[in-house]
Design an enzyme around this catalytic site. Structure first.
Site, short mmCIF file in Angstrom:
data_model
loop_
_atom_site.label_atom_id
_atom_site.label_comp_id
_atom_site.label_asym_id
_atom_site.label_seq_id
_atom_site.Cartn_x
_atom_site.Cartn_y
_atom_site.Cartn_z
N HIS A 77 37.33 103.24 5.60
CA HIS A 77 37.31 103.08 7.06
C HIS A 77 37.88 104.31 7.75
CE1 HIS A 77 37.71 100.57 10.82
NE2 HIS A 77 38.60 101.50 11.06
N GLU A 78 39.03 104.81 7.30
CA GLU A 78 39.66 105.94 7.97
C GLU A 78 38.83 107.22 7.83
OE1 GLU A 78 41.66 104.92 9.86
OE2 GLU A 78 42.65 103.21 8.93
N HIS A 110 36.05 107.27 10.33
CA HIS A 110 36.52 107.61 11.68
C HIS A 110 36.35 109.09 12.00
CE1 HIS A 110 38.06 104.32 13.98
NE2 HIS A 110 38.87 103.89 13.04
N GLU A 140 36.16 101.82 16.71
CA GLU A 140 36.59 100.91 15.65
C GLU A 140 35.46 100.06 15.10
OE1 GLU A 140 39.21 100.98 14.06
OE2 GLU A 140 40.49 102.20 15.33
N TYR A 149 37.00 94.39 14.94
CA TYR A 149 36.82 94.64 13.50
C TYR A 149 35.88 93.64 12.84
CZ TYR A 149 40.83 97.77 13.93
OH TYR A 149 41.67 98.77 14.30
#
Length: 462
Positions: A322-323, A326, A345, A400
């Site tokens: 996920h990060e 980003h 997000e 999310y």
């Protein structure tokens, strides 16, 4: 990822720790790769930041910022976010006793003392003479900081220092300076791209990781790093005795990995980082930056060219993927995180779920985290709400959970994963190094699919 505090606990409760580390080759469809170049002329703020850490763990900061008025309006003041001023229990109740101490010693504009107003994280610097379009001024702010032990984001943990939103950050001007109060539910600061030169002077040798390209991993007490077209600038100062490090290559980007020495997880983290980074670059578009730092400090957070991830192997998979995603959606394609956090997000969670689905050829597994989030608490009808319209539970389940699951349902009926990746690639190519809003997303979605999509879009975007 912004899964801090309450959300990080929720993730553990619902079972993220059961995820396995990735072991597979990368799905690659070269025709979807988009070549990207950094636009050098896109910034209106040039930062020169000098940081000194004393033996007593106090930071002295000299922030010099050249600001160009890139709007059509005349400016009588400059609007900055000075988030450290809000990181205390009086301004932000969630912080309880984790109070950050900050003291401003001087503020000047073009060498002359300037008046300013500081309220929560809103830092307005008054101008004696209006700043006309295409004109520039130099603002200098000198201040000191003492970070809270084990605080959120801007924090000292033993002999390690994590500096997020630590300097005066120029706001994104749109018909005025709209500097919202700091909101720890998500990111409440809306910043534009800037160019940075950051110098540090430390009392001993530390490992330093930042939003710039830091180069070879080695401990040092002084240094200067530079970066262009960066949305906000993060800096970590870490005790070298506590970390295991490794540098691995993903196409043209060096991934510098820092994991706790006691965790024995640097190899697994590095493999996962390379696999997911290559997937996003080869399916969504080229990332033009040459370095990404990965710190296993349980921060669960993204910054330009650097991310904070889990400190244990069991929780690493979904967090790290996920990060890394980003870097495409939040950094290179950006948005106002206070009013439209779904755009970074939600789309990031959708992208990372696609990666996991492709890796295991299992949509149920890939979207397990999003599905669980959506079911945790009834989500809002519309996802494009400002932070102050959510409570903790609905923010988590809506942003999310609902966003990636709505998109999954659409693409399940319209071409599946490959169509979804092609859409994300086209979206990334269209909006990179610019700020996108909900209306622009809707317009692009309609144009991309060349038919009326209003029924679908209006059911979850107001």
């Amino acid at each position: 990822m912004k899964l801090k505090g309450w959300a990080a606990v929720i993730i553990v409760v619902v079972g993220v720790s059961v995820f396995l580390m990735l072991r597979a080759t990368v799905f690659c469809e070269e025709c979807n790769r988009q070549e990207t170049e950094i636009e050098k002329d896109a910034t209106n703020a040039v930062y020169n930041l000098k940081l000194t850490l004393s033996e007593t763990k106090e930071f002295q900061v000299a922030a010099s910022i050249n600001v160009t008025n890139d709007s059509a309006d005349s400016w009588s003041e400059l609007g900055f976010y000075l988030v450290p001023n809000a990181m205390n229990s009086e301004e932000t109740p969630l912080y309880e006793d984790e109070n950050l101490l900050i003291e401003i010693s001087s503020v000047s504009v073009n060498g002359e003392d300037a008046e300013y107003k500081l309220d929560n994280n809103e830092f307005l610097v008054e101008l004696d003479t209006n700043l006309e379009p295409e004109s520039a001024v130099k603002v200098v702010v000198d201040y000191s900081m003492v970070l809270p032990q084990n605080g959120m984001r801007l924090s000292q943990v033993d002999d390690n220092f994590y500096l997020a939103h630590w300097y005066p950050m120029l706001g994104h001007y749109q018909d005025g300076w709209d500097i919202k109060d700091y909101n720890p539910t998500g990111e409440s600061y809306d910043t534009d791209y800037g160019d940075f030169t950051v110098s540090y002077d430390l009392p001993k040798d530390y490992l330093v990781a930042s939003s710039a390209e830091d180069g070879i991993i080695e401990a040092a007490s002084t240094g200067t790093v530079k970066g262009e077209n960066i949305k906000d600038f993060y800096l970590a100062i870490m005790n070298p005795d506590e970390w295991e490090t490794e540098t691995v290559q993903a196409n043209d980007t060096a991934l510098r990995v820092f994991t706790p020495l006691s965790a024995n997880m640097v190899e697994e983290t590095s493999e996962l980082a390379v696999e997911s980074y290559l997937y996003f670059e080869e399916n969504i578009g080229d990332n033009p930056f040459g370095e990404l730092d990965i710190i296993g400090n349980d921060g669960y957070m993204e910054y330009p060219n650097i991310i904070e991830v889990a400190a244990d192997e069991g929780s690493q998979e979904s967090v790290l993927v996920h990060e890394i995603a980003h870097q495409w959606f939040y950094f290179i394609v950006t948005n106002d995180p206070y009013n439209e956090s779904w755009l970074d997000e939600g789309i990031t969670e959708f992208s990372s779920s696609l990666f996991l689905s492709d890796l295991y050829d299992d949509d149920e597994y890939g979207f397990w985290g999003a599905s669980t989030a959506e079911q945790y608490y009834p989500p809002e009808t519309y996802v494009n709400l400002p932070l102050d319209k959510f409570d903790d539970n609905t923010y988590y389940s809506t942003i999310y959970g609902k966003v990636p699951m709505v998109l999954k349902a659409y693409f399940d009926e319209n071409g599946g994963r490959e169509t979804a990746l092609r859409f994300l690639s086209a979206y990334y190519a269209e909006f990179q190094f610019g700020q996108v809003n909900t209306e622009e997303f809707k317009e692009f979605f309609e144009e991309y699919f060349e038919e009326d999509q209003s029924k679908f879009l209006n059911s979850w975007l107001k």
